[in-house]
Motif scaffolding. Structure first.
Motif, PDB file in Angstrom:
ATOM      1  N   VAL A  23      16.679  12.628   5.942  1.00 29.04           N
ATOM      2  CA  VAL A  23      17.249  13.976   5.934  1.00 29.04           C
ATOM      3  C   VAL A  23      16.633  14.787   4.791  1.00 29.04           C
ATOM      4  O   VAL A  23      16.925  14.578   3.622  1.00 29.04           O
ATOM      5  CB  VAL A  23      18.786  13.923   5.823  1.00 29.04           C
ATOM      6  N   LYS A  25      16.555  18.208   4.423  1.00 24.02           N
ATOM      7  CA  LYS A  25      17.077  19.574   4.224  1.00 24.02           C
ATOM      8  C   LYS A  25      17.024  19.949   2.747  1.00 24.02           C
ATOM      9  O   LYS A  25      17.353  19.115   1.895  1.00 24.02           O
ATOM     10  CB  LYS A  25      18.503  19.676   4.767  1.00 24.02           C
ATOM     11  N   ILE A  67      20.172  18.031  12.778  1.00 25.85           N
ATOM     12  CA  ILE A  67      21.412  17.287  12.521  1.00 25.85           C
ATOM     13  C   ILE A  67      22.584  18.205  12.165  1.00 25.85           C
ATOM     14  O   ILE A  67      23.723  17.760  12.152  1.00 25.85           O
ATOM     15  CB  ILE A  67      21.225  16.251  11.389  1.00 25.85           C
ATOM     16  N   MET A 151      26.930  11.377  18.115  1.00 27.18           N
ATOM     17  CA  MET A 151      26.815  11.445  16.652  1.00 27.18           C
ATOM     18  C   MET A 151      28.196  11.692  16.068  1.00 27.18           C
ATOM     19  O   MET A 151      29.016  12.384  16.676  1.00 27.18           O
ATOM     20  CB  MET A 151      25.866  12.576  16.248  1.00 27.18           C
ATOM     21  N   MET A 153      30.439  11.962  12.010  1.00 27.59           N
ATOM     22  CA  MET A 153      30.491  11.875  10.545  1.00 27.59           C
ATOM     23  C   MET A 153      31.883  11.441  10.132  1.00 27.59           C
ATOM     24  O   MET A 153      32.871  12.053  10.541  1.00 27.59           O
ATOM     25  CB  MET A 153      30.206  13.250   9.925  1.00 27.59           C
ATOM     26  N   MET A 195      25.494   7.897   6.641  1.00 31.23           N
ATOM     27  CA  MET A 195      24.730   8.730   5.710  1.00 31.23           C
ATOM     28  C   MET A 195      24.535   7.905   4.428  1.00 31.23           C
ATOM     29  O   MET A 195      24.890   6.734   4.398  1.00 31.23           O
ATOM     30  CB  MET A 195      25.478  10.036   5.419  1.00 31.23           C
ATOM     31  N   SER A 196      24.008   8.532   3.376  1.00 29.60           N
ATOM     32  CA  SER A 196      23.707   7.760   2.158  1.00 29.60           C
ATOM     33  C   SER A 196      24.894   6.931   1.670  1.00 29.60           C
ATOM     34  O   SER A 196      24.738   5.782   1.272  1.00 29.60           O
ATOM     35  CB  SER A 196      23.269   8.693   1.031  1.00 29.60           C
ATOM     36  N   ARG A 211      21.362   8.590   9.142  1.00 26.05           N
ATOM     37  CA  ARG A 211      20.781   9.842   8.649  1.00 26.05           C
ATOM     38  C   ARG A 211      20.909   9.854   7.134  1.00 26.05           C
ATOM     39  O   ARG A 211      21.991  10.065   6.607  1.00 26.05           O
ATOM     40  CB  ARG A 211      21.533  11.030   9.260  1.00 26.05           C
ATOM     41  N   ILE A 212      19.810   9.604   6.438  1.00 27.84           N
ATOM     42  CA  ILE A 212      19.892   9.393   4.991  1.00 27.84           C
ATOM     43  C   ILE A 212      19.081  10.441   4.235  1.00 27.84           C
ATOM     44  O   ILE A 212      17.873  10.586   4.450  1.00 27.84           O
ATOM     45  CB  ILE A 212      19.428   7.959   4.653  1.00 27.84           C
ATOM     46  N   SER A 214      20.156  12.000   0.404  1.00 27.11           N
ATOM     47  CA  SER A 214      20.124  11.874  -1.057  1.00 27.11           C
ATOM     48  C   SER A 214      19.672  10.502  -1.548  1.00 27.11           C
ATOM     49  O   SER A 214      19.008  10.408  -2.586  1.00 27.11           O
ATOM     50  CB  SER A 214      21.481  12.262  -1.648  1.00 27.11           C
ATOM     51  N   ARG A 220      20.770  16.689  -3.734  1.00 24.27           N
ATOM     52  CA  ARG A 220      20.382  18.068  -3.439  1.00 24.27           C
ATOM     53  C   ARG A 220      21.076  18.995  -4.414  1.00 24.27           C
ATOM     54  O   ARG A 220      22.224  18.773  -4.767  1.00 24.27           O
ATOM     55  CB  ARG A 220      20.791  18.441  -2.009  1.00 24.27           C
TER      56      ARG A 220
HETATM   57  C1  PLP Z   1      23.102  16.241   4.842  1.00 27.06           C
HETATM   58  C2  PLP Z   1      23.450  15.405   6.024  1.00 27.06           C
HETATM   59  C3  PLP Z   1      23.177  14.018   6.034  1.00 27.06           C
HETATM   60  C4  PLP Z   1      22.594  13.281   4.852  1.00 27.06           C
HETATM   61  O1  PLP Z   1      23.508  13.229   3.804  1.00 27.06           O
HETATM   62  P1  PLP Z   1      23.247  12.293   2.506  1.00 27.06           P
HETATM   63  O2  PLP Z   1      24.606  12.034   2.011  1.00 27.06           O
HETATM   64  O3  PLP Z   1      22.406  13.097   1.591  1.00 27.06           O
HETATM   65  O4  PLP Z   1      22.555  11.073   2.978  1.00 27.06           O
HETATM   66  C5  PLP Z   1      23.473  13.314   7.186  1.00 27.06           C
HETATM   67  N1  PLP Z   1      23.996  13.914   8.268  1.00 27.06           N
HETATM   68  C6  PLP Z   1      24.280  15.234   8.305  1.00 27.06           C
HETATM   69  C7  PLP Z   1      24.872  15.816   9.537  1.00 27.06           C
HETATM   70  C8  PLP Z   1      24.012  16.010   7.180  1.00 27.06           C
HETATM   71  O5  PLP Z   1      24.301  17.320   7.217  1.00 27.06           O
END
Ligand code: PLP
Length: 224
Positions: A23, A25, A67, A151, A153, A195-196, A211-212, A214, A220
């Motif tokens: 990731v 961004k 994402i 997907m 979160m 994620m991270s 999805r990694i 940081s 960031r």
């Molecule tokens: C920013 C983001 C991530 C990555 O997040 P980290 O905590 O930096 O790994 C993963 N998925 C989505 C949807 C995000 O917006």
């Protein structure tokens, strides 16, 4: 540690069957280039125009994944090249993606984003909305999109049991949809979660795409 070392460390900690989306961004082209040269080919962005600008400056064999929350009026910027959109959260967005994919004479792969967190602010569909979408005639008429998975979160919390329960729940829903709507369709195969801060738990729960950001590129500065 530099980006290449962090990439190797993360990759050595995840099974080979789990795909890593780096990731990128808010991160500059040079950071993406470093990861690319270390072998990473899949990158995730959360803003359509930022992705479009980066894609124009970077090698064409990169797979770009959207994402973040995607507004319908931004789909046109990424439709020519995006590899996978993780964040489809309503039928009208799916219809716009289909229209833009057709204009570009291609099929665009998408994931449905499912709401699993306790927080009110996260985007996504609930299970009833997903089932309504899959049963609708409008969905059946779309020819240039392909739903290839889900997907989700988890809640941003230190409570590992809660995170685990949310991921387990999404895995169960994935299995249910696969059985009831995609039985004879091998395309429906991707479960993007982790994620991270929580990818190890996500993989234990059955994720096959993490999805990694940081943990690979560093923290960031901005929060978008
Ligand atoms: C920013 C983001 C991530 C990555 O997040 P980290 O905590 O930096 O790994 C993963 N998925 C989505 C949807 C995000 O917006």
């Amino acid at each position: 540690m530099n980006i290449a070392d962090r990439l190797q460390k993360i990759k050595s900690g995840i099974p080979t069957a789990v795909n890593l989306v780096a990731v990128s961004k808010t991160k500059p082209i040079e950071a993406i280039q470093s990861a690319y040269e270390a072998g990473q080919k899949i990158f995730g962005e959360n803003k359509a125009q930022e992705m479009q600008a980066k894609a124009a400056d970077l090698p064409s064999d990169i797979e770009w994944h959207m994402i973040g929350h995607l507004q319908s009026n931004k789909v046109k910027y990424i439709a020519p090249f995006v590899h996978l959109i993780h964040s489809v959260d309503k039928l009208s967005l799916l219809e716009e993606i289909d229209k833009r994919a057709a204009q570009n004479k291609r099929t665009i792969n998408v994931l449905l984003q499912i709401f699993i967190a306790k927080e009110e602010t996260k985007y996504g569909m609930d299970e009833k909305e997903v089932i309504e979408l899959l049963a609708s005639e409008s969905y059946a008429s779309l020819k240039n999109i392909r739903i290839v998975g889900l997907m989700g979160m988890a809640t941003l919390t230190d409570n590992k049991a809660q995170i685990r329960a949310e991921f387990n729940h999404l895995k169960q829903f994935f299995d249910q949809l696969k059985k009831e709507y995609f039985e004879s369709n091998p395309d429906f195969s991707i479960l993007s979660m982790g994620m991270s801060g929580d990818y190890e738990i996500a993989i234990e729960a059955g994720s096959n795409m993490v999805r990694i950001g940081s943990a690979l590129f560093g923290e960031r500065k901005s929060t978008h």
